[in-house]
Design an enzyme around this catalytic site. Structure first.
Site: not given
Length: 407
Positions: A135, A199, A279-281, A283-284
């Site tokens: 990142y 990773h 990413s529990p949402l 990615r939005g």
């Protein structure tokens, strides 16, 4: 949702009890000492912790940010959040994914604003911050933001995923890991990493060799906990037989539940491994703020290339959003809060790390910790969730990204 949902939730309200309880154990102090081999220049920069004399010596180019950090360092108490166990320490039940602050989800955000957000997260009780060497600019941001608080937060970063000439590759050879760790320690301005995660699985380096290298780093007090990301069940078991795996970080959300059926969750439960859900949402998607009119930067936002986020599929995937919204209305909560609370309720070793660059969303996400479900509610949600279709793969089929998960 069925028309009887409202009555169902009302009648079960009295039975509310979180299926997955939280540990109230406090996090231990950081390592009292590190191996002499780790006592480099970064050690000298870390000794003073949150003391103002260290802040006063910060480089002139960072003076404005240092003043903000000095002000925040005066806060001696933070909110107490539920804790979950990773190895021999605990972290807040909700962590903070930091990637999007500098990388992958659009242009890098304003640095000072992100430092203020990280400081607010600490004040609200978040103790785990997730990054990676891949990142761009992220570890440096965390170093600046977390320096006054290093003694009371946990930092996770990752190694082994690279993009030379735009081509994804994995390298977890011992030489690569040692080189990566040294670079991350310098960028993070710390002597040790709390959770050091591979990773992606490197098929050219046996998992037992990777685990052996991390085991040596743990003995040298440069790493506290061993993590894997998107590894398959067999890889997890091979690594765990050499050096105990403390955390598995993989994608898990109400709209992506693959880990429930491929032995991953079961393996983590059997071996006592924390599951860090990135990413529990989704990615939005599971915030209720995306629709067919949502657009993504063609080169700075990875979602522009992911099938799930095309104009057509965003329109179709409103079905899962509406499904969650119906539950949220019954719980007097937001869509994002229900998506996070549902994950927390699945197992007591699951730790979601939602990303955000918005202070309002940060506070909203933490509201998920106050929501509970009865066993009957979870059962009904699980039954109905199976009938909600999801459109679009999370990665482009046959891409390097798609081929590097579950190995």
């Amino acid at each position: 949702m069925k028309s009887s949902r409202r009555e169902f939730f009302k009648t079960s309200a009295a039975m509310m009890a979180s299926v997955a309880g939280f540990s109230a154990i406090g996090a231990p102090s950081v390592l009292s000492a590190v191996d002499s081999s780790a006592q480099t220049n970064t050690r000298a920069n870390m000794q003073a912790g949150a003391q103002t004399n260290t802040l006063a010596n910060t480089q002139a180019s960072a003076q404005n940010t240092t003043k903000d950090a000095d002000k925040m360092a005066k806060i001696t108490t933070t909110a107490a959040l539920p804790q979950r166990k990773v190895g021999d320490f605990t972290i807040s039940a909700l962590g903070l994914g930091c990637m999007g602050m500098t990388h992958g989800h659009g242009a890098p955000r304003d640095r000072k604003a992100m430092i203020r957000l990280i400081h607010e997260a600490i004040e609200l009780g978040i103790t785990y911050f997730d990054s990676a060497e891949a990142y761009i600019g992220n570890e440096e941001l965390l170093a600046e933001a977390l320096k006054p608080y290093r003694h009371r937060v946990k930092i996770g970063t990752k190694f082994g995923l690279y993009y030379p000439f735009g081509k994804q590759m994995q390298d977890s050879s011992k030489k690569a890991i040692l080189r990566a760790l040294d670079a991350s320690l310098k960028r993070l301005n710390t002597d040790y990493i709390d959770i050091y995660t591979q990773h992606r699985v490197d098929l050219d380096t046996p998992m037992q060799e990777v685990a052996g290298t991390i085991g040596e780093l743990i003995k040298a007090s440069k790493v506290r906990a061993f993590g894997l990301s998107e590894a398959g069940a067999q890889s997890i078991k091979k690594a765990h037989a050499v050096t105990p795996v403390n955390a598995l970080q993989s994608h898990y959300a109400m709209s992506f539940r693959e880990v429930e059926g491929n032995e991953i969750l079961k393996t983590c439960e059997n071996l006592g491994i924390a599951f860090v859900a990135y990413s529990p949402l989704d990615r939005g998607l599971l915030t209720g703020k995306m629709n067919e009119n949502t657009t993504f930067h063609a080169t700075l936002d990875m979602r522009a290339n992911f099938p799930r986020y095309t104009k057509e599929n965003l329109a179709k995937n409103q079905a899962i959003v509406k499904f969650i919204q119906n539950i949220a209305q019954e719980k007097n909560a937001t869509i994002a809060q229900i998506a996070l609370a549902w994950l927390l309720a699945q197992k007591d070793f699951i730790i979601p790390i939602p990303e955000t660059t918005n202070p309002t969303h940060l506070r909203e996400n933490l509201g998920a910790l106050k929501i509970s479900f009865s066993k009957a509610e979870l059962s009904q949600i699980a039954t109905e969730l199976k009938n909600v279709p999801i459109f679009g793969d999370r990665y482009p089929p046959n891409s390097d990204a798609a081929k590097s998960v579950g190995l």
